[in-house]
Design a protein around this motif. Structure first.
Motif, short mmCIF file in Angstrom:
data_model
loop_
_atom_site.label_atom_id
_atom_site.label_comp_id
_atom_site.label_asym_id
_atom_site.label_seq_id
_atom_site.Cartn_x
_atom_site.Cartn_y
_atom_site.Cartn_z
N LEU A 1 36.73 -8.59 7.62
CA LEU A 1 37.02 -9.94 8.11
C LEU A 1 36.57 -10.14 9.55
CD1 LEU A 1 40.58 -10.63 6.63
CD2 LEU A 1 38.45 -11.77 5.99
N GLY A 2 36.32 -9.03 10.26
CA GLY A 2 35.81 -9.15 11.62
C GLY A 2 36.79 -8.81 12.73
N PHE A 3 37.98 -8.29 12.41
CA PHE A 3 38.89 -7.85 13.46
C PHE A 3 38.23 -6.72 14.25
CE2 PHE A 3 41.87 -9.67 10.38
CZ PHE A 3 42.63 -10.48 11.21
N ARG A 4 38.41 -6.74 15.56
CA ARG A 4 37.78 -5.72 16.40
C ARG A 4 38.51 -4.38 16.33
NH1 ARG A 4 36.76 -9.49 21.80
NH2 ARG A 4 35.19 -10.85 20.86
N PHE A 5 39.80 -4.41 16.02
CA PHE A 5 40.57 -3.17 15.88
C PHE A 5 41.67 -3.42 14.86
CE2 PHE A 5 44.04 -0.25 16.84
CZ PHE A 5 43.37 0.97 16.91
N VAL A 6 41.86 -2.47 13.95
CA VAL A 6 42.89 -2.59 12.93
C VAL A 6 43.70 -1.30 12.90
CG1 VAL A 6 43.41 -2.99 10.50
CG2 VAL A 6 41.41 -4.08 11.54
N GLU A 7 44.99 -1.40 13.10
CA GLU A 7 45.91 -0.27 12.94
C GLU A 7 46.74 -0.55 11.69
OE1 GLU A 7 47.28 3.23 13.29
OE2 GLU A 7 46.26 2.57 15.12
N ALA A 8 46.40 0.10 10.59
CA ALA A 8 47.10 -0.09 9.32
C ALA A 8 47.55 1.26 8.79
CB ALA A 8 46.19 -0.79 8.31
N SER A 9 48.84 1.48 8.80
CA SER A 9 49.41 2.73 8.33
C SER A 9 50.89 2.52 8.07
CB SER A 9 49.20 3.85 9.36
OG SER A 9 49.90 3.55 10.56
N PRO A 10 51.53 3.40 7.29
CA PRO A 10 52.94 3.18 6.96
C PRO A 10 53.84 2.99 8.17
CG PRO A 10 52.02 4.87 5.55
CD PRO A 10 50.96 4.55 6.56
N LEU A 11 53.59 3.71 9.26
CA LEU A 11 54.48 3.65 10.41
C LEU A 11 53.92 2.80 11.56
CD1 LEU A 11 55.78 7.34 10.52
CD2 LEU A 11 56.89 5.31 9.56
N ALA A 12 52.85 2.06 11.30
CA ALA A 12 52.29 1.21 12.35
C ALA A 12 53.27 0.10 12.72
CB ALA A 12 50.97 0.59 11.89
N ARG A 13 53.39 -0.12 14.03
CA ARG A 13 54.21 -1.20 14.55
C ARG A 13 53.40 -1.96 15.58
NH1 ARG A 13 56.24 0.09 10.61
NH2 ARG A 13 58.45 0.48 10.12
N SER A 14 53.94 -3.07 16.09
CA SER A 14 53.18 -3.96 16.96
C SER A 14 52.51 -3.26 18.13
CB SER A 14 54.08 -5.08 17.49
OG SER A 14 54.58 -5.85 16.43
N SER A 15 53.25 -2.32 18.75
CA SER A 15 52.74 -1.69 19.97
C SER A 15 52.17 -0.30 19.73
CB SER A 15 53.86 -1.62 21.02
OG SER A 15 54.36 -2.90 21.27
N TYR A 16 52.10 0.10 18.47
CA TYR A 16 51.58 1.43 18.15
C TYR A 16 50.10 1.50 18.49
CZ TYR A 16 51.07 5.72 15.35
OH TYR A 16 50.84 7.01 14.91
N HIS A 17 49.70 2.50 19.27
CA HIS A 17 48.31 2.66 19.70
C HIS A 17 47.79 1.38 20.37
CE1 HIS A 17 47.72 6.03 16.45
NE2 HIS A 17 48.35 6.46 17.53
#
Length: 535
Positions: free
Chosen positions: A504-520
């Motif tokens: 879709l064009g997002f520059r960075f995607v953090e997708a994981s079971p424990l991902a939260r808003s401020s993760y990485h």
């Protein structure tokens, strides 16, 4: 092959938020149909005459808005279906009248499905009933720019017709206004919206993909009874409670974080306590606390510990909030400097009790951090400030490096999961920030009862709003009084989410079971900055 029409039933939506969303989608590509109701609003087209507004709108609980559509003054309010198509229209000498005629035809066909005969009246854009004594049942006001449409139609379903008595509707003094209810047709706005969307798609040769607030494709057949307001809202939105994960059931291994409180964690905990600060890491029970604190990263929560909203996924206290602490911004800055942080995250509880929603406190904290450690980059995770553009500007003027505001869940589940927020308002906040030149970020949870297709649509909406950084993580139920977990998404599904979001064009995607808003968060900001420089 027909094009896709993305249909969005948004429910009650502020006029300014809908207008921002329209303009954002107009700048992009693809076909959209926004369906909604407005709170009491009088809108003035480019040819409107002020004398056609007969009262002070505030005296009747309404707003007056000048806008860039055609036509004179009209009324929008509860019980009225408003449809804003954003579609490509062939550029021809008679583009506008042709387009208006097609909209009239969609309205006529929609009303016919409810056994109400309607027609177009020469010289009067809109749709009417009763040729012997014409009464206007739907208004049309559009604008075509660069071959794409803006604004649209307003169809009176169960509208309070008394609100039209305070204006000269559409500048026509000698013809009355009516509604479907006044003509003897009792039906909900949502049901009319469904029919209008179907007829619009057929007329314009598009394939509809629909999503809506509390708008399940099919209500689940189940005998379980809801025992709380949270469960009743979820059930109304089509979530089957009988399939939810029991609260005391053991979690899968992939959502059980390892907690190791080493010396770095203990030191940060000591400093936070010493400075009387609050971290969302602790308040929200974040599963990544140990990992993030070990890396010397924490998300500071300002404006107190008590939130004025009661989102069904959040552990933060919702009791009556206390006055703001004027020394808090400086103490956050002192902690950032003491920890020598290159990247700081600042969030807050919602403070709807404050005139600016707590925006000035965000601005003061950003400035204090920049003063204490000028090289520190700051990400802010903000509430929606009830849609106040002025409050958002207050935050942006302080110069955050990343503006984060979470959409949280798919459109269908918005009212069930975050009843005091609004899907279109959140998209409008993000759009305004991106339009002002800021890197924007948002987050979604899975496991509340959404489908993969709905998640794709939500990610597409965020991409269309100009969001650069996306986080997607598994919802974990804090207590038995919060929304139940519908299911746990598997790590392989998060890989699929990441792949789709990247397309879709997002520059960075953090997708994981424990991902939260401020993760990485720092990693995401770095990636977005690098890709922006390459673009």
């Amino acid at each position: 092959m027909s094009d896709t029409l993305r249909v969005r039933w948004l429910g009650r939506t502020d006029y300014d938020d809908a207008l921002e969303l329209q303009h954002r989608l107009h700048e992009g590509t693809g076909s959209w149909l926004l369906l909604l109701e407005h709170p009491h609003t009088y809108t003035m087209g480019v040819r409107a005459k002020r004398e056609h507004v007969l009262v002070d709108p505030a005296d009747v609980g309404a707003r007056l808005v000048w806008t860039d559509r055609g036509g004179d003054v009209t009324y929008h309010g509860p019980g009225q279906l408003v449809a804003y198509p954003i579609v490509d229209v062939p550029v021809e000498p008679d583009s506008t009248p042709r387009y208006v005629h097609r909209l009239e035809q969609v309205l006529i066909e929609t009303l016919a499905e409810f056994q109400l005969a309607a027609f177009a009246l020469d010289g009067y854009p809109g749709v009417w009933v009763d040729a012997a004594a014409p009464r206007k049942i739907a208004a049309i006001g559009v604008k075509l720019t660069r071959g794409r449409s803006l604004h649209g139609i307003a169809l009176n379903v169960t509208t309070d017709l008394g609100m039209f008595g305070h204006i000269v509707p559409c500048g026509i003094p000698d013809k009355p206004v009516t509604s479907m209810a006044a003509e003897g047709v009792r039906v909900s706005v949502e049901d009319v919206a469904r029919v209008f969307a179907r007829r619009f798609a057929v007329t314009f040769g598009l394939e509809a993909r629909s999503a809506g607030v509390d708008w399940p494709v099919a209500q689940p057949a189940s005998s379980e009874s809801a025992t709380s307001p949270v469960e009743r809202r979820l059930q109304r939105a089509g979530v089957s409670l009988g399939e939810a994960v029991p609260f005391h059931a053991r979690k899968p291994a992939w959502v059980r974080p390892r907690v190791r409180h080493g010396s770095e964690v203990l030191e940060l905990k000591r400093l936070v306590g010493q400075l009387s600060l609050v971290t969302v890491c602790e308040e929200a029970g974040c599963p990544n606390l140990s990992e993030c604190w070990k890396d010397g990263t924490a998300t500071f929560m300002i404006n107190g510990e008590r939130c004025t909203r009661a989102c069904t996924f959040c552990l933060v206290d919702t009791s009556h909030p206390l006055p703001l602490d004027p020394g808090e911004p400086d103490r956050v800055a002192a902690a950032v400097a003491a920890l020598d942080l290159e990247f700081a995250v600042v969030t807050a509880v919602a403070r709807d009790d404050l005139a600016d929603g707590g925006a000035e406190a965000f601005a003061r904290t950003i400035r204090a951090i920049k003063l204490a450690r000028p090289t520190t980059r700051v990400e802010v995770l903000i509430p929606d400030f009830k849609g106040s553009a002025a409050a958002l500007d207050t935050v942006l003027e302080a110069g955050p490096d990343v503006l984060n505001h979470n959409l949280e869940t798919v459109l269908r589940l918005q009212r069930a999961v975050r009843p005091s927020a609004h899907y279109a308002r959140s998209l409008a906040v993000l759009s305004r920030a991106q339009r002002a030149g800021f890197v924007t970020k948002s987050g979604l949870m899975v496991g509340l009862g959404e489908s993969f297709d709905e998640l794709r649509e939500a990610m597409g909406d965020l991409a269309a709003a100009g969001v650069s950084i996306l986080t997607v993580g598994q919802y974990l139920r804090p207590t038995q009084w919060h929304a139940p977990v519908a299911r746990y998404w598997h790590p392989e599904e998060f890989d699929m989410i990441r792949d789709y979001a990247t397309e879709l064009g997002f520059r960075f995607v953090e997708a994981s079971p424990l991902a939260r808003s401020s993760y990485h968060a720092k990693r995401g900001s770095d990636a977005a900055q690098v890709l922006a420089e390459r673009a």
